[in-house]
Design a protein around this motif. Structure first.
Motif, PDB file in Angstrom:
ATOM      1  N   GLN A 136       0.843  -1.208   0.000  1.00  0.00           N
ATOM      2  CA  GLN A 136       0.000   0.000   0.000  1.00  0.00           C
ATOM      3  C   GLN A 136       0.872   1.250   0.000  1.00  0.00           C
ATOM      4  N   LYS A 137       1.856   1.267   0.908  1.00  0.00           N
ATOM      5  CA  LYS A 137       2.725   2.446   1.018  1.00  0.00           C
ATOM      6  C   LYS A 137       3.519   2.654  -0.287  1.00  0.00           C
ATOM      7  N   GLN A 138       4.025   1.570  -0.846  1.00  0.00           N
ATOM      8  CA  GLN A 138       4.757   1.682  -2.117  1.00  0.00           C
ATOM      9  C   GLN A 138       3.864   2.231  -3.221  1.00  0.00           C
ATOM     10  N   PHE A 139       2.634   1.749  -3.231  1.00  0.00           N
ATOM     11  CA  PHE A 139       1.664   2.247  -4.220  1.00  0.00           C
ATOM     12  C   PHE A 139       1.471   3.756  -4.070  1.00  0.00           C
ATOM     13  N   PHE A 140       1.353   4.217  -2.831  1.00  0.00           N
ATOM     14  CA  PHE A 140       1.172   5.664  -2.613  1.00  0.00           C
ATOM     15  C   PHE A 140       2.370   6.432  -3.170  1.00  0.00           C
ATOM     16  N   VAL A 141       3.554   5.945  -2.854  1.00  0.00           N
ATOM     17  CA  VAL A 141       4.769   6.647  -3.284  1.00  0.00           C
ATOM     18  C   VAL A 141       4.861   6.663  -4.810  1.00  0.00           C
ATOM     19  N   GLN A 142       4.607   5.489  -5.420  1.00  0.00           N
ATOM     20  CA  GLN A 142       4.712   5.386  -6.880  1.00  0.00           C
ATOM     21  C   GLN A 142       3.715   6.284  -7.608  1.00  0.00           C
ATOM     22  N   ASN A 143       2.597   6.565  -6.943  1.00  0.00           N
ATOM     23  CA  ASN A 143       1.545   7.331  -7.607  1.00  0.00           C
ATOM     24  C   ASN A 143       1.387   8.745  -7.056  1.00  0.00           C
ATOM     25  N   ALA A 144       2.420   9.188  -6.344  1.00  0.00           N
ATOM     26  CA  ALA A 144       2.431  10.559  -5.823  1.00  0.00           C
ATOM     27  C   ALA A 144       1.220  10.866  -4.947  1.00  0.00           C
ATOM     28  N   ILE A 145       0.798   9.856  -4.183  1.00  0.00           N
ATOM     29  CA  ILE A 145      -0.271  10.055  -3.198  1.00  0.00           C
ATOM     30  C   ILE A 145       0.425  10.434  -1.885  1.00  0.00           C
ATOM     31  N   PRO A 146       0.106  11.590  -1.307  1.00  0.00           N
ATOM     32  CA  PRO A 146       0.800  11.996  -0.086  1.00  0.00           C
ATOM     33  C   PRO A 146       0.555  11.010   1.063  1.00  0.00           C
ATOM     34  N   THR A 147       1.622  10.604   1.728  1.00  0.00           N
ATOM     35  CA  THR A 147       1.503   9.657   2.846  1.00  0.00           C
ATOM     36  C   THR A 147       2.690   9.878   3.776  1.00  0.00           C
ATOM     37  N   ALA A 148       2.599   9.391   4.991  1.00  0.00           N
ATOM     38  CA  ALA A 148       3.696   9.587   5.953  1.00  0.00           C
ATOM     39  C   ALA A 148       4.935   8.821   5.489  1.00  0.00           C
ATOM     40  N   PRO A 149       6.138   9.378   5.686  1.00  0.00           N
ATOM     41  CA  PRO A 149       7.373   8.679   5.333  1.00  0.00           C
ATOM     42  C   PRO A 149       7.478   7.353   6.095  1.00  0.00           C
ATOM     43  N   PHE A 150       8.151   6.372   5.456  1.00  0.00           N
ATOM     44  CA  PHE A 150       8.238   5.045   6.083  1.00  0.00           C
ATOM     45  C   PHE A 150       9.476   4.315   5.596  1.00  0.00           C
ATOM     46  N   VAL A 151       9.839   3.272   6.322  1.00  0.00           N
ATOM     47  CA  VAL A 151      10.887   2.335   5.874  1.00  0.00           C
ATOM     48  C   VAL A 151      10.386   0.922   6.133  1.00  0.00           C
ATOM     49  N   PHE A 152      10.969  -0.047   5.430  1.00  0.00           N
ATOM     50  CA  PHE A 152      10.628  -1.454   5.681  1.00  0.00           C
ATOM     51  C   PHE A 152      11.492  -2.013   6.803  1.00  0.00           C
ATOM     52  N   ILE A 153      10.908  -2.873   7.605  1.00  0.00           N
ATOM     53  CA  ILE A 153      11.596  -3.514   8.731  1.00  0.00           C
ATOM     54  C   ILE A 153      11.358  -5.023   8.633  1.00  0.00           C
ATOM     55  N   HIS A 154      12.410  -5.805   8.901  1.00  0.00           N
ATOM     56  CA  HIS A 154      12.259  -7.269   8.882  1.00  0.00           C
ATOM     57  C   HIS A 154      12.547  -7.881  10.237  1.00  0.00           C
ATOM     58  N   GLN A 155      13.495  -7.279  10.957  1.00  0.00           N
ATOM     59  CA  GLN A 155      13.885  -7.738  12.293  1.00  0.00           C
ATOM     60  C   GLN A 155      13.855  -6.537  13.216  1.00  0.00           C
ATOM     61  N   LYS A 156      13.484  -6.761  14.471  1.00  0.00           N
ATOM     62  CA  LYS A 156      13.367  -5.595  15.346  1.00  0.00           C
ATOM     63  C   LYS A 156      14.699  -4.879  15.562  1.00  0.00           C
ATOM     64  N   GLU A 157      15.824  -5.621  15.395  1.00  0.00           N
ATOM     65  CA  GLU A 157      17.133  -4.994  15.582  1.00  0.00           C
ATOM     66  C   GLU A 157      17.329  -3.818  14.612  1.00  0.00           C
ATOM     67  N   GLU A 158      16.695  -3.921  13.445  1.00  0.00           N
ATOM     68  CA  GLU A 158      16.816  -2.832  12.461  1.00  0.00           C
ATOM     69  C   GLU A 158      16.265  -1.509  12.990  1.00  0.00           C
ATOM     70  N   LEU A 159      15.363  -1.618  13.957  1.00  0.00           N
ATOM     71  CA  LEU A 159      14.739  -0.401  14.497  1.00  0.00           C
ATOM     72  C   LEU A 159      15.783   0.527  15.119  1.00  0.00           C
ATOM     73  N   GLU A 160      16.904  -0.076  15.562  1.00  0.00           N
ATOM     74  CA  GLU A 160      17.935   0.729  16.226  1.00  0.00           C
ATOM     75  C   GLU A 160      18.502   1.819  15.313  1.00  0.00           C
ATOM     76  N   LYS A 161      18.412   1.593  13.997  1.00  0.00           N
ATOM     77  CA  LYS A 161      18.913   2.596  13.051  1.00  0.00           C
ATOM     78  C   LYS A 161      18.068   3.871  13.033  1.00  0.00           C
ATOM     79  N   TYR A 162      16.831   3.747  13.585  1.00  0.00           N
ATOM     80  CA  TYR A 162      15.878   4.854  13.408  1.00  0.00           C
ATOM     81  C   TYR A 162      15.522   5.568  14.711  1.00  0.00           C
ATOM     82  N   THR A 163      16.351   5.396  15.738  1.00  0.00           N
ATOM     83  CA  THR A 163      16.024   6.009  17.039  1.00  0.00           C
ATOM     84  C   THR A 163      15.833   7.522  16.927  1.00  0.00           C
ATOM     85  N   ASP A 164      16.516   8.140  15.962  1.00  0.00           N
ATOM     86  CA  ASP A 164      16.371   9.594  15.793  1.00  0.00           C
ATOM     87  C   ASP A 164      14.952  10.003  15.412  1.00  0.00           C
ATOM     88  N   SER A 165      14.234   9.076  14.764  1.00  0.00           N
ATOM     89  CA  SER A 165      12.882   9.436  14.301  1.00  0.00           C
ATOM     90  C   SER A 165      11.792   8.999  15.291  1.00  0.00           C
TER      91      SER A 165
END
Lengths: 380, 380
Positions: free
Chosen positions: B111-140
């Motif tokens: 859904q989010k990719q579809f919004f981005v591809q079609n210039a539908i305004p949506t909140a910024p996001f990233v994909f996550i697979h393991q919770k450890e990856e969340l550590e990269k985003y503590t600033d947000s």
């Protein structure tokens, strides 16, 4: 009566035709447990009711067995077994309308007597038992002979133009009624709950098909004076008050050429002349019937827009699996509200559905109704 | 697609809950043959549908067997077996919404990719697979982690306030979304038929219960500027046009504090935020869904009066056979429209019904809604 306060509250409906179907649509809002009895396994309601029983609503045992576990039993057709309903009422089932009132309305002779006893204006009449008696009334011909019982949709009604017609008259209990040279046919739908609250909808005017004795076009507001409107509503409410009925009552009337309102006959149930209330009024006749028999406050009957209702009949010349022609063309206007009755088989003049057309102006709604009539066809 | 022109036209609905029940109410007007599939033999629809099948709408065989004799298959819940729907579509069954679109919407990442591809305004996001990856985003942080699949009614959604919450995060395919400091939550319901006609209803504003993540009160018109109203409708119609979907689509949105509209998520079916259209609009969302999937002209979406909708939830502290408290008090105003969902058993926070309140003035309707909320209780 048990209070309606759960999804386990059981409402039994005698009759499973289109009136029952529209009653189900409204009852779904209240989420009550619906049961329907009809002899036709393919009746409209059979598609939309888990507890659909195949059986005769005219048979004592069928009605009694169907009704004995219900909290409320009601009707969508008046030709039901009253003895069984009386027994159910004595056993504590709430039967609305009350069996005695259904019994009175089943008999056109008792109906007429009730009008006379309660000063409800109605056409003059006499009782007839044998057609030979008609000879005494040749001076009042043309007149209408009506069977006291089992007349429905024009059956059991015979117009006597002259003495020559007497031989074709009925030799069964009937009434002979003066033929009213009426200006218009009107109807008022009233409702009453067990607390005694009464409401009336605005007057509807009916245009009958001269050949089929079926309403061809119905509209509200009626094209009558404010005094006539007021008078018609007051008479209908008086009928309801005198009956002390619980439920919905359609009061069919004549407006005579001299401006008098005469009550023609009664139907103690949702009625063809109230279909338009589904879209045109705050509260539909079906919801109002439910509010009345569940002893809830009655709803607002206000007409929000001008409304025209047309019956959709099976086309002449077609019998078999029904095909709808013209749905696309008529649904392009979403103020055109289609109701199809889920009947698989069409035959000439069978009621297959109705359409209600709303507009801020009555004349525009009538024009649109004529367009719908020209486009929507039921063929096979 | 076979043309809808008879009572033998077969519509299959996956899911038999309250949305399905209200869809049946509307489908009854068209008199089509309804079939419903739901795993719960006591689902709301089971009471009102002759062809109710007990089975899982998530199971390939159940969905395929259910759908293969239908003319059209639709959904009232999006958590269905898409592979079976794809097979049905290849075999000539009209499946609306199209299986590929259901599949896209089932996955919040797609859904989010579809919004981005079609210039539908949506909140910024990233994909996550393991919770450890969340550590990269503590600033947000604070941010929202959402499971890509099977999140529903708040399940599968986790708010990450600080790095300490990472341990409780999901280690499954998910998205991490910037937490929007929004002013309001809005929704726009759009519909599209196979001809490509698109309509939008007026914007609705939602007040969520902070504890339950359920809409507590919804109203239309929304308290936003005409430009925001126009912008929200245009975005919703753009989503629909880009999807090329056939059916009804609810587009949930945020209005940010800076006045921007961001699309949150999509529901490709009748939606809680459109219940009010039953009484408040010329054409209800249920009828509009049917018009879309039957390829009829779409109806007028005009809002006739201000409308407030409240969900009726099972009271906390009560589990068991449901009792309705306060029906008399609230039905005294017939602009208060009750919808009870025919659920026999209540439990805390279970959706047992909804009530729509109309008024010419929004503030009056909101006041009446608060009265209804204080009076109508579901207990056991």
């Amino acid at each position: 009566m048990k209070k309606f306060d759960s999804a386990a509250f059981k409402l039994g409906v005698l009759g499973g035709g289109q009136l029952g179907k529209m009653l189900i649509q409204s009852a779904m809002d209240f989420g009550i447990e619906l049961h329907v009895l009809d002899p036709d396994p393919n009746a409209s309601c059979s598609n939309y009711c888990k507890h659909f029983s195949v059986g005769s609503f005219q048979d004592y045992d069928s009605v009694y067995q169907f009704g004995k576990n219900m909290d409320v039993v009601t009707i969508e057709i008046e030709n039901v077994n009253v003895a069984a309903l009386k027994q159910l009422a004595t056993e504590g089932v709430a039967v609305y309308p009350q069996p005695e009132i259904i019994e009175l309305i089943q008999d056109k002779g008792l109906q007429k007597q009730f009008f006379v006893q309660n000063a409800i204006p109605t056409a003059p009449f006499v009782f007839i038992h044998q057609k030979e008696e008609l000879e005494k009334y040749t001076d009042s011909f043309p007149a209408i002979q009506k069977l006291r019982k089992a007349g429905y949709d024009g059956k059991g009604v015979f117009k006597i133009n002259s003495a020559e017609d007497i031989a074709k008259g009925f030799s069964e209990p009937s009434i002979l009624e003066e033929r009213i040279d009426f200006e218009k046919e009107l109807a008022v739908i009233v409702a009453r709950n067990a607390k005694g609250d009464i409401t009336a909808y605005d007057v509807v005017e009916m245009e009958f098909s001269p050949t089929l004795n079926l309403v061809e076009l119905l509209f509200s507001p009626a094209k009558i004076t404010p005094e006539q409107e007021q008078n018609a509503k007051e008479i209908a409410m008086r009928v309801m008050d005198k009956l002390q009925m619980v439920g919905l009552l359609a009061v069919e009337m004549f407006l005579t050429k001299s401006g008098e309102i005469l009550v023609n006959e009664l139907a103690p149930r949702p009625h063809n002349s109230g279909h338009h209330t589904i879209e045109a009024c705050v509260t539909s006749q079906y919801e109002q019937h439910l509010r009345a028999i569940l002893n809830l406050p009655l709803g607002d009957t206000k007409l929000l827009q001008a409304a025209v209702m047309i019956n959709i009949l099976g086309d002449v010349g077609y019998t078999g699996p029904a095909k709808y022609i013209g749905l696309d063309a008529i649904t392009a206007d979403s103020q055109v509200h289609v109701h199809l009755y889920s009947k698989a088989i069409t035959k000439p003049h069978r009621k297959m559905g109705h359409v209600t057309i709303l507009d801020s102006e009555l004349e525009k709604a009538i024009d649109k109704a004529k367009f719908v009539q020209s486009k929507l066809k039921i063929q096979a």
